[in-house]
Motif scaffolding. Structure first.
Motif, PDB file in Angstrom:
ATOM      1  N   ASN A 158      54.443 -27.172  -3.799  1.00  0.00           N
ATOM      2  CA  ASN A 158      54.850 -26.403  -2.628  1.00  0.00           C
ATOM      3  C   ASN A 158      55.183 -27.391  -1.514  1.00  0.00           C
ATOM      4  O   ASN A 158      54.444 -28.359  -1.315  1.00  0.00           O
ATOM      5  CB  ASN A 158      53.722 -25.470  -2.195  1.00  0.00           C
ATOM      6  N   PRO A 159      56.282 -27.183  -0.779  1.00  0.00           N
ATOM      7  CA  PRO A 159      56.722 -28.216   0.172  1.00  0.00           C
ATOM      8  C   PRO A 159      55.822 -28.415   1.380  1.00  0.00           C
ATOM      9  O   PRO A 159      55.866 -29.467   2.016  1.00  0.00           O
ATOM     10  CB  PRO A 159      58.102 -27.735   0.600  1.00  0.00           C
ATOM     11  N   TYR A 160      55.013 -27.412   1.733  1.00  0.00           N
ATOM     12  CA  TYR A 160      54.172 -27.537   2.922  1.00  0.00           C
ATOM     13  C   TYR A 160      52.807 -28.091   2.556  1.00  0.00           C
ATOM     14  O   TYR A 160      52.145 -27.596   1.634  1.00  0.00           O
ATOM     15  CB  TYR A 160      54.043 -26.191   3.626  1.00  0.00           C
ATOM     16  N   ILE A 161      52.397 -29.130   3.276  1.00  0.00           N
ATOM     17  CA  ILE A 161      51.166 -29.854   2.958  1.00  0.00           C
ATOM     18  C   ILE A 161      50.337 -29.975   4.226  1.00  0.00           C
ATOM     19  O   ILE A 161      50.761 -30.596   5.204  1.00  0.00           O
ATOM     20  CB  ILE A 161      51.478 -31.256   2.393  1.00  0.00           C
ATOM     21  N   LYS A 217      55.645 -20.747   9.866  1.00  0.00           N
ATOM     22  CA  LYS A 217      55.845 -21.423   8.584  1.00  0.00           C
ATOM     23  C   LYS A 217      56.711 -22.669   8.756  1.00  0.00           C
ATOM     24  O   LYS A 217      56.375 -23.747   8.269  1.00  0.00           O
ATOM     25  CB  LYS A 217      56.504 -20.470   7.594  1.00  0.00           C
ATOM     26  N   HIS A 219      59.071 -38.308   1.443  1.00  0.00           N
ATOM     27  CA  HIS A 219      60.102 -37.820   0.544  1.00  0.00           C
ATOM     28  C   HIS A 219      60.240 -38.776  -0.631  1.00  0.00           C
ATOM     29  O   HIS A 219      59.760 -39.914  -0.589  1.00  0.00           O
ATOM     30  CB  HIS A 219      61.453 -37.611   1.246  1.00  0.00           C
ATOM     31  N   ARG A 240      55.706 -30.901   6.330  1.00  0.00           N
ATOM     32  CA  ARG A 240      56.178 -30.658   4.978  1.00  0.00           C
ATOM     33  C   ARG A 240      56.856 -31.887   4.397  1.00  0.00           C
ATOM     34  O   ARG A 240      57.133 -32.872   5.082  1.00  0.00           O
ATOM     35  CB  ARG A 240      57.149 -29.476   4.951  1.00  0.00           C
ATOM     36  N   CYS A 241      57.173 -31.781   3.120  1.00  0.00           N
ATOM     37  CA  CYS A 241      57.960 -32.801   2.428  1.00  0.00           C
ATOM     38  C   CYS A 241      59.404 -32.710   2.890  1.00  0.00           C
ATOM     39  O   CYS A 241      59.918 -31.631   3.187  1.00  0.00           O
ATOM     40  CB  CYS A 241      57.863 -32.567   0.925  1.00  0.00           C
ATOM     41  N   HIS A 297      52.369 -35.010  -4.882  1.00  0.00           N
ATOM     42  CA  HIS A 297      53.558 -34.186  -4.671  1.00  0.00           C
ATOM     43  C   HIS A 297      54.830 -35.005  -4.870  1.00  0.00           C
ATOM     44  O   HIS A 297      55.736 -34.600  -5.615  1.00  0.00           O
ATOM     45  CB  HIS A 297      53.518 -33.611  -3.248  1.00  0.00           C
ATOM     46  N   HIS A 341      60.817 -28.109  -5.516  1.00  0.00           N
ATOM     47  CA  HIS A 341      59.761 -27.377  -4.818  1.00  0.00           C
ATOM     48  C   HIS A 341      59.519 -26.014  -5.457  1.00  0.00           C
ATOM     49  O   HIS A 341      60.391 -25.463  -6.114  1.00  0.00           O
ATOM     50  CB  HIS A 341      60.110 -27.213  -3.344  1.00  0.00           C
ATOM     51  N   ASP A 356      64.657 -27.829  -0.419  1.00  0.00           N
ATOM     52  CA  ASP A 356      64.157 -26.836  -1.364  1.00  0.00           C
ATOM     53  C   ASP A 356      65.233 -26.432  -2.358  1.00  0.00           C
ATOM     54  O   ASP A 356      64.931 -25.951  -3.446  1.00  0.00           O
ATOM     55  CB  ASP A 356      63.667 -25.594  -0.607  1.00  0.00           C
ATOM     56  N   ARG A 394      55.138 -26.007  10.249  1.00  0.00           N
ATOM     57  CA  ARG A 394      54.127 -26.787   9.535  1.00  0.00           C
ATOM     58  C   ARG A 394      54.712 -28.092   8.986  1.00  0.00           C
ATOM     59  O   ARG A 394      55.884 -28.150   8.606  1.00  0.00           O
ATOM     60  CB  ARG A 394      53.542 -25.953   8.388  1.00  0.00           C
TER      61      ARG A 394
END
Length: 313
Positions: free
Chosen positions: A288-291, A123, A235, A128-129, A269, A279, A133, A126
């Motif tokens: 959701n932060p993961y893209i 996780k 961001h 992410r933004c 996002h 998030h 969080d 991955r």
């Protein structure tokens, strides 16, 4: 005699050419430029996590200091926690780090064991933004309350928002910015306009725009440096700052292409952050932060519920 003279002259010319440029007879495939093109793939900044599978409290392992930095940046551990002052930046897996890992696992609905197991590492690895969080000044015990929250969406600390008199927002790009982002942001802003009281319009004057959208690289002066390909994608800042930054080192497209990130999805996002949303734990929501690469996402019900709760409409 003339043919022999011409033959000798040709040999001399060829010899001179080789002396002046010894690589002139090499094929293009062996040229330095082509070799550089074949080696443009850079390792992900998250590769350090692969060595931490199985790490737990009490262990010492290279990369744990980077893990602490990662979890501190995203709000899971307080860098100014005075209870463990000697282990804030070293490679020792201490109590504070175990609590942070549990907090992370709880937020993303993983097995809460405080161990860097395979699912937790996968996780974290991955793209992410880059927006945290949680606020970095949150209580270390927040993770105990996450499962009781009725909603998934979150807001920035203090719930900053655009004032009630400001419902028309302008956006712009710096001169010379890549053109494919224009259409992507146009569509992303229209999607938010359809579910909120906001209206968005493009203006050519970048300095005067409410939302300033640009591509940035590494340390770009806002206190939140990018990390190259494969880590943080983008961001944005809470209202009413208006800055929205894409990481220029990523592979961007306006659409769905394997191995590339969709400008519209990431823009959607980040515009959520510009409006004040944090998030969410909801994997189906755009906040959701993961893209992932090669996909396009739209707003989920959790995103819509969040914007309604923030602006009370």
């Amino acid at each position: 005699m003339e043919p022999k003279f011409l033959h000798l002259l040709s040999c001399i010319i060829l010899l001179l050419l080789l002396l002046l440029n010894p690589f002139s007879l090499f094929t293009h495939a062996n040229s330095p430029h082509h070799h550089h093109q074949l080696n443009t793939q850079k390792p992900s900044p998250m590769n350090f996590l692969k060595t931490l599978i199985g790490a737990r409290k009490g262990t010492t392992s290279k990369g744990i200091s980077q893990l602490k930095k990662y979890l501190s940046h995203f709000g899971y551990m307080n860098r100014n926690n005075n209870t463990t002052p000697t282990h804030q930046t070293d490679d020792f897996f201490d109590d504070n780090l175990e609590l942070a890992v549990k907090s992370y696992q709880t937020f993303f609905k993983l097995a809460v064991n405080g161990i860097m197991d395979a699912n937790t590492v996968a996780k974290m690895s991955r793209p992410r933004c880059g927006v945290p969080d949680f606020g970095l000044n949150r209580s270390d015990q927040l993770y105990l309350r996450i499962p009781t929250l009725a909603s998934h969406y979150t807001f920035f600390p203090g719930e900053p928002k655009w004032p009630a008199t400001k419902r028309s927002l302008t956006y712009s790009f710096p001169p010379g910015e890549r053109s494919d982002v224009n259409q992507a942001i146009l569509h992303a802003s229209q999607i938010w306009a359809n579910v909120s009281p906001f209206r968005f319009s493009y203006i050519p004057n970048y300095d005067q725009a409410d939302i300033k959208i640009s591509f940035q690289y590494r340390d770009h002066g806002d206190g939140f440096p990018f990390d190259g390909p494969g880590g943080i994608l983008a961001h944005a800042f809470a209202p009413t700052d208006g800055r929205l930054h894409y990481d220029g080192d990523e592979r961007w497209v306006d659409g769905v292409t394997p191995g590339a990130f969709d400008l519209q999805t990431v823009g959607l996002h980040e515009l959520g952050h510009v409006l004040g949303l944090g998030h969410t734990t909801d994997g189906g929501a755009v906040m959701n932060p993961y893209i992932g690469a090669g996909i396009r996402k739209f707003l989920g019900q959790d995103d819509i519920n969040g914007i309604k709760a923030l602006y009370h409409f």
